[in-house]
Design a protein around this motif. Structure first.
Motif, PDB file in Angstrom:
ATOM      1  N   ARG A  64       0.796  -1.371  -0.024  1.00  0.00           N
ATOM      2  CA  ARG A  64       0.063   0.052   0.105  1.00  0.00           C
ATOM      3  C   ARG A  64       0.979   1.284   0.070  1.00  0.00           C
ATOM      4  NH1 ARG A  64      -3.351  -0.306   4.981  1.00  0.00           N
ATOM      5  NH2 ARG A  64      -1.411  -1.025   6.121  1.00  0.00           N
ATOM      6  N   THR A  65       0.284   2.525  -0.025  1.00  0.00           N
ATOM      7  CA  THR A  65       1.054   3.624   0.241  1.00  0.00           C
ATOM      8  C   THR A  65       1.714   3.816   1.620  1.00  0.00           C
ATOM      9  OG1 THR A  65      -0.876   5.103   0.878  1.00  0.00           O
ATOM     10  CG2 THR A  65      -0.777   4.752  -1.360  1.00  0.00           C
ATOM     11  N   SER A  73       5.640  -0.094  -1.485  1.00  0.00           N
ATOM     12  CA  SER A  73       4.667   0.279  -2.237  1.00  0.00           C
ATOM     13  C   SER A  73       4.522   0.104  -3.658  1.00  0.00           C
ATOM     14  CB  SER A  73       4.216   2.102  -2.041  1.00  0.00           C
ATOM     15  OG  SER A  73       3.375   2.484  -2.723  1.00  0.00           O
ATOM     16  N   ILE A  74       3.565  -0.493  -4.163  1.00  0.00           N
ATOM     17  CA  ILE A  74       3.621  -0.863  -5.720  1.00  0.00           C
ATOM     18  C   ILE A  74       3.651   0.324  -6.474  1.00  0.00           C
ATOM     19  CG2 ILE A  74       1.035  -1.340  -5.668  1.00  0.00           C
ATOM     20  CD1 ILE A  74       1.965  -3.647  -7.747  1.00  0.00           C
ATOM     21  N   ASN A  75       3.026   1.492  -5.958  1.00  0.00           N
ATOM     22  CA  ASN A  75       2.841   2.554  -6.820  1.00  0.00           C
ATOM     23  C   ASN A  75       4.068   3.485  -6.828  1.00  0.00           C
ATOM     24  OD1 ASN A  75       0.335   2.198  -7.378  1.00  0.00           O
ATOM     25  ND2 ASN A  75      -0.376   3.090  -5.386  1.00  0.00           N
ATOM     26  N   SER A  76       5.127   3.196  -5.935  1.00  0.00           N
ATOM     27  CA  SER A  76       6.352   3.932  -6.123  1.00  0.00           C
ATOM     28  C   SER A  76       7.409   3.620  -7.109  1.00  0.00           C
ATOM     29  CB  SER A  76       7.114   3.669  -4.517  1.00  0.00           C
ATOM     30  OG  SER A  76       7.804   2.409  -4.585  1.00  0.00           O
ATOM     31  N   PHE A 108       9.759   0.563  -6.738  1.00  0.00           N
ATOM     32  CA  PHE A 108       9.141  -0.623  -6.211  1.00  0.00           C
ATOM     33  C   PHE A 108      10.176  -1.723  -6.600  1.00  0.00           C
ATOM     34  CE2 PHE A 108       6.685  -4.382  -7.243  1.00  0.00           C
ATOM     35  CZ  PHE A 108       6.079  -4.837  -5.946  1.00  0.00           C
ATOM     36  N   CYS A 127      -2.351  -5.725   0.610  1.00  0.00           N
ATOM     37  CA  CYS A 127      -2.771  -4.615   0.413  1.00  0.00           C
ATOM     38  C   CYS A 127      -3.939  -4.201   1.311  1.00  0.00           C
ATOM     39  CB  CYS A 127      -2.914  -4.026  -0.995  1.00  0.00           C
ATOM     40  SG  CYS A 127      -4.180  -4.985  -2.032  1.00  0.00           S
ATOM     41  N   ARG A 129      -4.265  -4.586  -5.419  1.00  0.00           N
ATOM     42  CA  ARG A 129      -2.603  -4.007  -5.647  1.00  0.00           C
ATOM     43  C   ARG A 129      -1.731  -5.336  -5.183  1.00  0.00           C
ATOM     44  NH1 ARG A 129      -2.774   1.139  -2.144  1.00  0.00           N
ATOM     45  NH2 ARG A 129      -4.427  -0.048  -1.308  1.00  0.00           N
TER      46      ARG A 129
END
Length: 129
Positions: free
Chosen positions: A48-49, A65-68, A71, A88, A93
C-alpha cells in the motif's frame, strides 16, 4: 534395450528435477492462514502507500508501495528464494505485486487477498510504528 530404458529414465528424471528447481509457488491465502504463518520465517510486504501503512499495518511487514517509482529496486533487495507474502487493502494491488514478483524470479509468493480490510474484520491487530 536395458541401456535405452536407463537413458530414458535418466532423461525423465533430469527434466523432472529441472522443473522442480525452477518451479514457482503462487498461492492466495486468507487472514486466518496468514495469522497462523506470522511466526514463520517469511518476508511480509505491505504494497500500500506510505500513508496507509502509517495508519496501521500487520506486525513485521515491510513497506514497499507498488505505486512507488523504486518498487522494483526495493523488491530486488528481498531474498528471491525465501517465501514472500504480499498484501494491500483488499487484494487488488497485492495481486499485481504477486505477478511482478513472479516475473522477477521469486520462487514462492503468497497473496493475502483479503488485505487489511479482512484482517480487521477478523479482529486481528494492526500496529503503528
Amino acid at each position: 534395450m536395458k541401456k535405452l530404458f536407463i537413458i530414458t529414465l535418466f532423461t525423465i528424471s533430469s527434466i523432472s528435477l529441472f522443473a522442480q528447481e525452477n518451479s514457482v509457488i503462487v498461492k492466495n491465502i486468507n487472514s486466518d492462514e496468514l495469522h497462523d504463518m506470522l511466526e514463520n520465517d517469511m518476508q511480509l510486504v505491505d504494497v500500500r502507500t506510505g500513508r496507509e501503512y502509517q495508519r496501521g499495518h500487520i506486525k513485521g511487514a515491510k513497506l514497499i508501495s507498488i505505486n512507488s517509482a523504486d518498487f522494483n529496486e526495493k523488491v530486488n533487495e528481498l531474498n528471491k528464494d525465501k517465501l514472500v507474502v504480499v498484501y494491500c487493502a483488499v487484494g487488488g494491488r497485492s495481486t499485481a505485486a504477486m505477478r511482478k514478483l513472479k516475473d522477477m524470479g521469486f520462487k514462492e509468493i503468497y497473496n493475502f487477498v483479503g488485505g487489511v480490510r479482512e484482517w480487521q474484520m477478523n479482529k486481528y491487530e494492526l500496529v503503528k510504528e
